[in-house]
Design an enzyme around this catalytic site. Sequence first.
Site, PDB file in Angstrom:
ATOM      1  N   LYS A  17      24.268  60.300  62.709  1.00  0.00           N
ATOM      2  CA  LYS A  17      25.438  61.167  62.511  1.00  0.00           C
ATOM      3  C   LYS A  17      25.092  62.618  62.845  1.00  0.00           C
ATOM      4  O   LYS A  17      25.858  63.317  63.492  1.00  0.00           O
ATOM      5  CB  LYS A  17      25.949  61.038  61.069  1.00  0.00           C
ATOM      6  CG  LYS A  17      26.553  59.684  60.769  1.00  0.00           C
ATOM      7  CD  LYS A  17      27.858  59.482  61.517  1.00  0.00           C
ATOM      8  CE  LYS A  17      28.177  58.046  61.805  1.00  0.00           C
ATOM      9  NZ  LYS A  17      29.333  57.831  62.662  1.00  0.00           N
ATOM     10  N   SER A  43      29.787  62.316  58.582  1.00  0.00           N
ATOM     11  CA  SER A  43      29.635  61.852  57.202  1.00  0.00           C
ATOM     12  C   SER A  43      28.988  62.922  56.347  1.00  0.00           C
ATOM     13  O   SER A  43      28.149  63.704  56.827  1.00  0.00           O
ATOM     14  CB  SER A  43      28.733  60.608  57.212  1.00  0.00           C
ATOM     15  OG  SER A  43      28.314  60.285  55.905  1.00  0.00           O
ATOM     16  N   TYR A  74      20.482  55.947  59.816  1.00  0.00           N
ATOM     17  CA  TYR A  74      21.946  56.035  59.955  1.00  0.00           C
ATOM     18  C   TYR A  74      22.408  57.484  59.898  1.00  0.00           C
ATOM     19  O   TYR A  74      23.150  57.960  60.758  1.00  0.00           O
ATOM     20  CB  TYR A  74      22.653  55.221  58.845  1.00  0.00           C
ATOM     21  CG  TYR A  74      24.100  55.607  58.700  1.00  0.00           C
ATOM     22  CD1 TYR A  74      25.031  55.243  59.667  1.00  0.00           C
ATOM     23  CD2 TYR A  74      24.545  56.396  57.628  1.00  0.00           C
ATOM     24  CE1 TYR A  74      26.358  55.639  59.566  1.00  0.00           C
ATOM     25  CE2 TYR A  74      25.856  56.795  57.521  1.00  0.00           C
ATOM     26  CZ  TYR A  74      26.778  56.412  58.490  1.00  0.00           C
ATOM     27  OH  TYR A  74      28.081  56.825  58.398  1.00  0.00           O
TER      28      TYR A  74
HETATM   29  P1  NAD Z   1      33.678  49.775  60.014  1.00  0.00           P
HETATM   30  O1  NAD Z   1      32.423  49.024  60.234  1.00  0.00           O
HETATM   31  O2  NAD Z   1      34.734  49.141  59.174  1.00  0.00           O
HETATM   32  O3  NAD Z   1      34.331  50.158  61.412  1.00  0.00           O
HETATM   33  C1  NAD Z   1      33.555  50.409  62.568  1.00  0.00           C
HETATM   34  C2  NAD Z   1      34.196  49.615  63.692  1.00  0.00           C
HETATM   35  O4  NAD Z   1      33.474  49.857  64.897  1.00  0.00           O
HETATM   36  C3  NAD Z   1      34.186  48.105  63.440  1.00  0.00           C
HETATM   37  O5  NAD Z   1      35.448  47.578  63.742  1.00  0.00           O
HETATM   38  C4  NAD Z   1      33.127  47.598  64.415  1.00  0.00           C
HETATM   39  O6  NAD Z   1      33.415  46.286  64.845  1.00  0.00           O
HETATM   40  C5  NAD Z   1      33.245  48.626  65.529  1.00  0.00           C
HETATM   41  N1  NAD Z   1      32.037  48.789  66.361  1.00  0.00           N
HETATM   42  C6  NAD Z   1      30.791  49.107  65.950  1.00  0.00           C
HETATM   43  N2  NAD Z   1      29.974  49.193  67.017  1.00  0.00           N
HETATM   44  C7  NAD Z   1      30.721  48.932  68.109  1.00  0.00           C
HETATM   45  C8  NAD Z   1      30.449  48.875  69.509  1.00  0.00           C
HETATM   46  N3  NAD Z   1      29.226  49.093  70.001  1.00  0.00           N
HETATM   47  N4  NAD Z   1      31.454  48.588  70.343  1.00  0.00           N
HETATM   48  C9  NAD Z   1      32.713  48.363  69.874  1.00  0.00           C
HETATM   49  N5  NAD Z   1      33.025  48.402  68.576  1.00  0.00           N
HETATM   50  C10 NAD Z   1      32.035  48.683  67.707  1.00  0.00           C
HETATM   51  O7  NAD Z   1      33.298  51.213  59.415  1.00  0.00           O
HETATM   52  P2  NAD Z   1      34.223  52.338  58.784  1.00  0.00           P
HETATM   53  O8  NAD Z   1      33.950  52.378  57.326  1.00  0.00           O
HETATM   54  O9  NAD Z   1      35.613  52.196  59.268  1.00  0.00           O
HETATM   55  O10 NAD Z   1      33.540  53.625  59.408  1.00  0.00           O
HETATM   56  C11 NAD Z   1      34.055  54.229  60.573  1.00  0.00           C
HETATM   57  C12 NAD Z   1      33.199  55.440  60.927  1.00  0.00           C
HETATM   58  O11 NAD Z   1      33.178  56.340  59.839  1.00  0.00           O
HETATM   59  C13 NAD Z   1      31.745  55.114  61.235  1.00  0.00           C
HETATM   60  O12 NAD Z   1      31.326  55.937  62.314  1.00  0.00           O
HETATM   61  C14 NAD Z   1      31.015  55.482  59.961  1.00  0.00           C
HETATM   62  O13 NAD Z   1      29.692  55.864  60.227  1.00  0.00           O
HETATM   63  C15 NAD Z   1      31.849  56.658  59.494  1.00  0.00           C
HETATM   64  N6  NAD Z   1      31.781  56.887  58.044  1.00  0.00           N
HETATM   65  C16 NAD Z   1      32.118  55.872  57.191  1.00  0.00           C
HETATM   66  C17 NAD Z   1      32.040  56.070  55.819  1.00  0.00           C
HETATM   67  C18 NAD Z   1      32.340  54.966  54.836  1.00  0.00           C
HETATM   68  O14 NAD Z   1      31.904  55.054  53.686  1.00  0.00           O
HETATM   69  N7  NAD Z   1      33.088  53.933  55.224  1.00  0.00           N
HETATM   70  C19 NAD Z   1      31.664  57.337  55.313  1.00  0.00           C
HETATM   71  C20 NAD Z   1      31.352  58.354  56.221  1.00  0.00           C
HETATM   72  C21 NAD Z   1      31.413  58.114  57.588  1.00  0.00           C
HETATM   73  C1  WQD Z   2      28.566  55.615  45.109  1.00  0.00           C
HETATM   74  C2  WQD Z   2      27.980  55.815  43.703  1.00  0.00           C
HETATM   75  C3  WQD Z   2      25.752  54.969  43.442  1.00  0.00           C
HETATM   76  C4  WQD Z   2      26.784  50.726  43.890  1.00  0.00           C
HETATM   77  C5  WQD Z   2      27.363  55.822  51.001  1.00  0.00           C
HETATM   78  C6  WQD Z   2      26.507  56.241  52.170  1.00  0.00           C
HETATM   79  C7  WQD Z   2      27.046  57.504  52.790  1.00  0.00           C
HETATM   80  C8  WQD Z   2      28.512  57.364  53.145  1.00  0.00           C
HETATM   81  C9  WQD Z   2      29.311  56.890  51.982  1.00  0.00           C
HETATM   82  C10 WQD Z   2      28.704  56.630  55.438  1.00  0.00           C
HETATM   83  C11 WQD Z   2      26.522  56.258  43.689  1.00  0.00           C
HETATM   84  C12 WQD Z   2      26.725  54.211  42.552  1.00  0.00           C
HETATM   85  C13 WQD Z   2      26.828  52.096  43.799  1.00  0.00           C
HETATM   86  C14 WQD Z   2      26.491  49.973  42.705  1.00  0.00           C
HETATM   87  C15 WQD Z   2      26.360  52.043  41.466  1.00  0.00           C
HETATM   88  N1  WQD Z   2      28.726  56.400  54.175  1.00  0.00           N
HETATM   89  N2  WQD Z   2      26.623  52.748  42.622  1.00  0.00           N
HETATM   90  N3  WQD Z   2      26.302  50.667  41.544  1.00  0.00           N
HETATM   91  O1  WQD Z   2      25.792  56.152  48.205  1.00  0.00           O
HETATM   92  O2  WQD Z   2      27.641  57.843  47.866  1.00  0.00           O
HETATM   93  O3  WQD Z   2      27.333  56.844  50.044  1.00  0.00           O
HETATM   94  O4  WQD Z   2      28.709  55.683  51.457  1.00  0.00           O
HETATM   95  O5  WQD Z   2      28.503  57.645  56.011  1.00  0.00           O
HETATM   96  O6  WQD Z   2      26.289  57.755  53.919  1.00  0.00           O
HETATM   97  O7  WQD Z   2      25.197  56.456  51.698  1.00  0.00           O
HETATM   98  O8  WQD Z   2      28.231  55.435  48.208  1.00  0.00           O
HETATM   99  O9  WQD Z   2      29.511  53.599  47.231  1.00  0.00           O
HETATM  100  O10 WQD Z   2      27.058  53.233  47.708  1.00  0.00           O
HETATM  101  O11 WQD Z   2      27.697  54.738  45.843  1.00  0.00           O
HETATM  102  O12 WQD Z   2      26.177  52.601  40.389  1.00  0.00           O
HETATM  103  O13 WQD Z   2      26.427  48.743  42.703  1.00  0.00           O
HETATM  104  O14 WQD Z   2      28.006  54.549  43.033  1.00  0.00           O
HETATM  105  O15 WQD Z   2      24.518  55.143  42.782  1.00  0.00           O
HETATM  106  O16 WQD Z   2      26.349  57.135  42.605  1.00  0.00           O
HETATM  107  P1  WQD Z   2      27.144  56.604  48.497  1.00  0.00           P
HETATM  108  P2  WQD Z   2      28.134  54.153  47.283  1.00  0.00           P
END
Ligand code: NAD
Ligand code: WQD
Length: 337
Positions: free
Chosen positions: A152, A124, A148
């Site tokens: 990562k 991430s 969190y």
């Molecule tokens: P999500 O929660 O939709 O998907 C994660 C999946 O993993 C879910 O289906 C959950 O049930 C499963 N899971 C969690 N722990 C488990 C376990 N112990 N055993 C089996 N299954 C398990 O999340 P996502 O948004 O699809 O994110 C996927 C990956 O990407 C994560 O590692 C997250 O940290 C990373 N990521 C997400 C974002 C984002 O904004 N969505 C941004 C950057 C990184």
């Molecule tokens: C986006 C923008 C907020 C909600 C998060 C995690 C990051 C990564 C991606 C997993 C920001 C603004 C938000 C609201 C707002 N995930 N905002 N009103 O914070 O960039 O990142 O998701 O790895 O680790 O921290 O994403 O969608 O929460 O916010 O104004 O009600 O929207 O301030 O500028 P963020 P977000």
Amino acid sequence: MAVLVAGGAGYIGSHTAVALGEAGRDVVIVDNFVNSSRRAVDAVRVLSGAEVALVETDLCDGDAVRRVFAQHPITEVVHFAAHKAVAESVGEPLAYYRNNLDSLLGLLEAMLDNGVHRLVHSSSCTVYGQPEALPVSESAPLGAESPYGRTKLMGEQIITDVCAVRPMDAMMLRYFNPVGAHPSGTLGEDPNDVPNNLVPLVMEVACGRRETLQVFGDDYDTVDGSGVRDYIHVVDLAEAHVAALDVLAGGYRGAVAVNVGTGAGTSVLELIEAARRATGAAIPFEVCERRAGDVAKIWAATDLAAGLLGWQATRNIDDMMADHWHWQRHHPDGYRR
Ligand code: NAD
Ligand code: WQD
């Protein structure tokens, strides 16, 4: 030959499973549905037209993970499974370290035991903390600011250490802000309870479920004072995983972290405008205090993804909002309806 998609019922995993199926790979989804629905797997099966096996188990259970490798011809792994809510991780650090690190350790051990050496891992942009320079490149200083985020960072370190001394090769993809949905409208993000992220909240306002959006700050040093992020369409992101597996299959050796973003920043206010265009809804908002821990602006340097993966994003913010809205409109309660 099959690819194990750990966390493949989740938001990014399910879209990636479709892209993998479309690319001709058999898929084995392993998920415990802690944050997802079986219906996402049903949708993956319909959309991908591929063999999609499902194993319901906790990836922190090492014996169960070993059985998956014994029962399926796994040749490569994409690891999505993790808890991902930044604020929740501050209150429940042990749950985050346990889930996000145990699942990774068990998968790595099973891969080594079974001679499987190709791994794509979900990292991430949160590993950059407060970026010093933009666009942020992979060599920028690292410093996650939540439990969190530290899972990562630690995940990347563990994988790098293993790849240095064992037959293991890995692409650690640092996602920026994934949004959007599959254009069919049958697969999308289905947050439990109250959404944490901007776009699901914007869509709740658009469909009338929420009255106004709170904009967290309009006094940042950005184009219009609101926070700027690099939003990336989840289907572009899914395709980056296929590209990463192809590079590993082509003989890439070692461990590398790669940004997966568009290279362009969009402010909160610009995103609201795009959502208005896509939905036709007014999307009222009120400006509130800055949210603690937020960075003002971040977007990705994309040259490594282009050079190494031969991948770049092709969908713009209007595509992201249109596809997210298509999903939200047809599934206001996610997979429950
Ligand atoms: P999500 O929660 O939709 O998907 C994660 C999946 O993993 C879910 O289906 C959950 O049930 C499963 N899971 C969690 N722990 C488990 C376990 N112990 N055993 C089996 N299954 C398990 O999340 P996502 O948004 O699809 O994110 C996927 C990956 O990407 C994560 O590692 C997250 O940290 C990373 N990521 C997400 C974002 C984002 O904004 N969505 C941004 C950057 C990184
Ligand atoms: C986006 C923008 C907020 C909600 C998060 C995690 C990051 C990564 C991606 C997993 C920001 C603004 C938000 C609201 C707002 N995930 N905002 N009103 O914070 O960039 O990142 O998701 O790895 O680790 O921290 O994403 O969608 O929460 O916010 O104004 O009600 O929207 O301030 O500028 P963020 P977000």
